[in-house]
Scaffold this active site. Structure first.
Site, PDB file in Angstrom:
ATOM      1  N   TYR A  23      47.890   0.334  10.783  1.00 55.90           N
ATOM      2  CA  TYR A  23      47.764   0.249   9.323  1.00 55.90           C
ATOM      3  C   TYR A  23      49.037  -0.359   8.744  1.00 55.90           C
ATOM      4  CZ  TYR A  23      45.898   1.509   4.772  1.00 55.90           C
ATOM      5  OH  TYR A  23      45.373   1.459   3.499  1.00 55.90           O
ATOM      6  N   TYR A  74      42.377  -6.892   3.204  1.00 56.88           N
ATOM      7  CA  TYR A  74      42.794  -5.537   2.849  1.00 56.88           C
ATOM      8  C   TYR A  74      41.560  -4.668   2.669  1.00 56.88           C
ATOM      9  CZ  TYR A  74      45.128  -1.799   0.168  1.00 56.88           C
ATOM     10  OH  TYR A  74      45.621  -0.596  -0.282  1.00 56.88           O
TER      11      TYR A  74
END
Lengths: 395, 128
Positions: A293, A343
């Site tokens: 992440y 994203y």
């Protein structure tokens, strides 16, 4: 109903990602689930579980089941662990399959915060809202007035600066992560940002919140991604090779901001990583691909340390010199991640992990893919999830 | 650096802003175990006590970390947003009135109070 071979991801669905206008998050979520079922070769009506999650725009709720025409579901819920959600969802789906609660579970994320003609940053910037002299209320208002109103970039900047001050980590080392991920993104046809960048470009990019430059920060994207989780046994009869879910764990450290706090230095990956790898019967040395992440470059660096790819405080030296890029020591964020790819919160690392585990990476396929680690991070390093995926059912 | 927005009190913050008005930094202390906590703490995270008294802090701190958000329109630094460790132990997000280039983690700080014409008084920190 025992599932001796465990659970597997059998389908991956990705809508167009990025500046995709004209469909709301709910519509994108529905499209992603249909694409994932098609990918798996599974009739949509065979789904008996649905887990949904949404981002900044909202609009992804459990009524997605009705929008898809799904009937007689045996599991239906909205999941929210911020950036750790994707890993959590897949683990819940796997547990449902292993227990017999459900047999085929779709996990979906969609978001549509971008508006045509408005900047990506405006999605987040609280300081831009309100009138000429904004008023803030109470203790939270005090914090906002003192600078908290500049939002999540500023809070991560606090964490990054603490790492720099404690371990000597540098902005150039953060930049090495941005450069490496852009090099991967250049090989990913669905990445939003594909023009190569240099360390000089990173250093010259405008300051967002010292020490974070623009190129330290993730993109903002519209789109939806879904995966289908079922038993490994059933997945073998479906259209695509199974991606086995070999380990999972979460870590929510509950960091208290007071003397001796590890804020900015250690994340929940320090507990979720070892737990997930133990379940999978592997060690960090077995990891071929790490999809971490990356809300910020810094997040990748601190996560690498917490998973044990390098020692605590050694992340800066570890990432320098292109170690994470194509041909580097460790394949990290091979689709460009959220910095350069797209994203979609935890579904960015998850989706790219499925691509890599299947060997579908094309120009960006990592040389080895026996073990693919997926890392999710949410809040200000408050919530963490880890998955261990593999094309093989057992070590 | 940009102007400070106007700060208004609510019921839960009245003691904090009353303290700032008389140049006192008010924090919480657990009525059961005596541990100090940040102003916004709702119940004691150590013993579970739900009676948190307001007590004046010494007003000294050390810098844990800081960030400098930029105004996009002017490409200039807006403020130095700090996370500081009070002498009593709790951390607090606040403004640090200093040249960020001169800051280092661990730097000693002292509280300063501001009394704007409009809105509540409020504390910031400066190098000690």
């Amino acid at each position: 109903m025992p599932q001796p071979d465990g659970a597997a991801i059998a389908g991956l669905g990705m809508t167009e990602l990025g500046k995709v206008y004209g469909t709301d998050a709910r519509g994108l979520a529905a499209r992603a689930v249909r694409l994932a079922a098609d990918d798996a070769g599974l009739p949509l009506g065979d789904l008996d579980g649905l887990l949904v999650s949404g981002g900044m725009s909202g609009g992804v709720e459990i009524d997605l089941a009705a929008a898809l025409g799904l009937t007689d579901l045996r599991m239906l819920s909205k999941v929210q662990s911020f950036g750790a959600t994707a890993g959590a969802m897949v683990s819940y789906a796997a547990m449902a399959v292993l227990s017999g609660t459900a047999t085929a579970v779709a996990c979906v994320f969609a978001d549509a915060p971008l508006r045509e003609g408005r900047s990506a940053g405006s999605v987040y910037r609280r300081a831009d809202r309100g009138g000429a002299v904004p008023e803030w209320h109470g203790l939270n208002g005090y914090t906002a007035a003192m600078g908290g109103r500049y939002g999540v970039n500023t809070l991560y900047a606090l964490a990054a600066r603490r790492h720099m001050e404690t371990y000597g980590t540098t902005s150039e080392q953060f930049g090495a992560i941005a450069v490496a991920q852009r090099a991967w993104a250049a090989r990913n046809p669905v990445a939003q940002m594909r023009d190569p960048i240099t360390l000089a470009d990173h250093q010259a990019s405008r300051m967002i919140a010292e020490p974070l430059h623009l190129l330290d920060c993730c993109l903002v994207s519209n789109g939806g991604i879904a995966v289908i989780v079922t038993s490994a046994e059933r997945a073998r009869d479906l259209a695509r090779p199974p991606v086995h879910v070999r380990g999972w764990a979460q870590g929510h450290p509950g960091t208290r901001l007071r003397r001796d706090s590890a804020f900015g230095l250690v994340t929940g990956a320090a507990t979720s990583g070892p737990a997930a790898m133990k379940m999978a019967g592997i060690t960090v040395d077995d990891v071929d691909v790490a999809e971490l992440y990356d809300c910020y470059t810094y997040t990748v660096l601190v996560s690498l340390e917490d998973y044990g790819f390098c020692g605590k405080g050694e992340g800066g030296a570890f990432v320098a010199d292109g170690a994470l890029g194509p041909g580097g020591r460790l394949a990290v964020n091979t689709g460009g991640g959220q910095l350069s790819g797209y994203y979609m919160w935890g579904f960015t690392p998850l989706s790219e992990a499925v691509v890599q585990a299947r060997g579908d990476g094309g120009d960006r396929q990592a040389p080895r893919n026996d073990v693919v680690l997926v890392s999710g991070n949410g809040g200000i390093l408050d919530h963490h999830s880890t998955l261990v995926l593999s094309p093989e059912a057992t070590p | 650096m940009t102007d400070v927005p106007v700060i208004r009190r609510d019921d839960a913050s009245a003691a904090f802003f009353d303290g700032a008005a008389r140049d006192e930094l008010m924090i919480r202390r657990c009525g059961s175990c005596g541990r100090a906590h940040a102003p916004a703490t709702a119940s004691c995270p150590d013993c579970g006590g739900d009676r948190l008294d307001w007590v004046p802090a010494a007003g000294t701190a050390t810098l844990v970390t800081w960030a400098v958000p930029y105004e996009k329109a002017t490409a200039s630094p807006a403020v130095v947003f700090g996370l500081v460790e009070l002498a009593e132990g709790p951390w607090m997000h606040t403004r640090v009135d200093a040249d960020p280039a001169a800051l280092r983690a661990g730097a000693p700080l002292a509280v300063r109070f501001h009394h704007p014409d409009d809105g509540e008084s409020f504390p910031t920190f400066v190098p000690a």
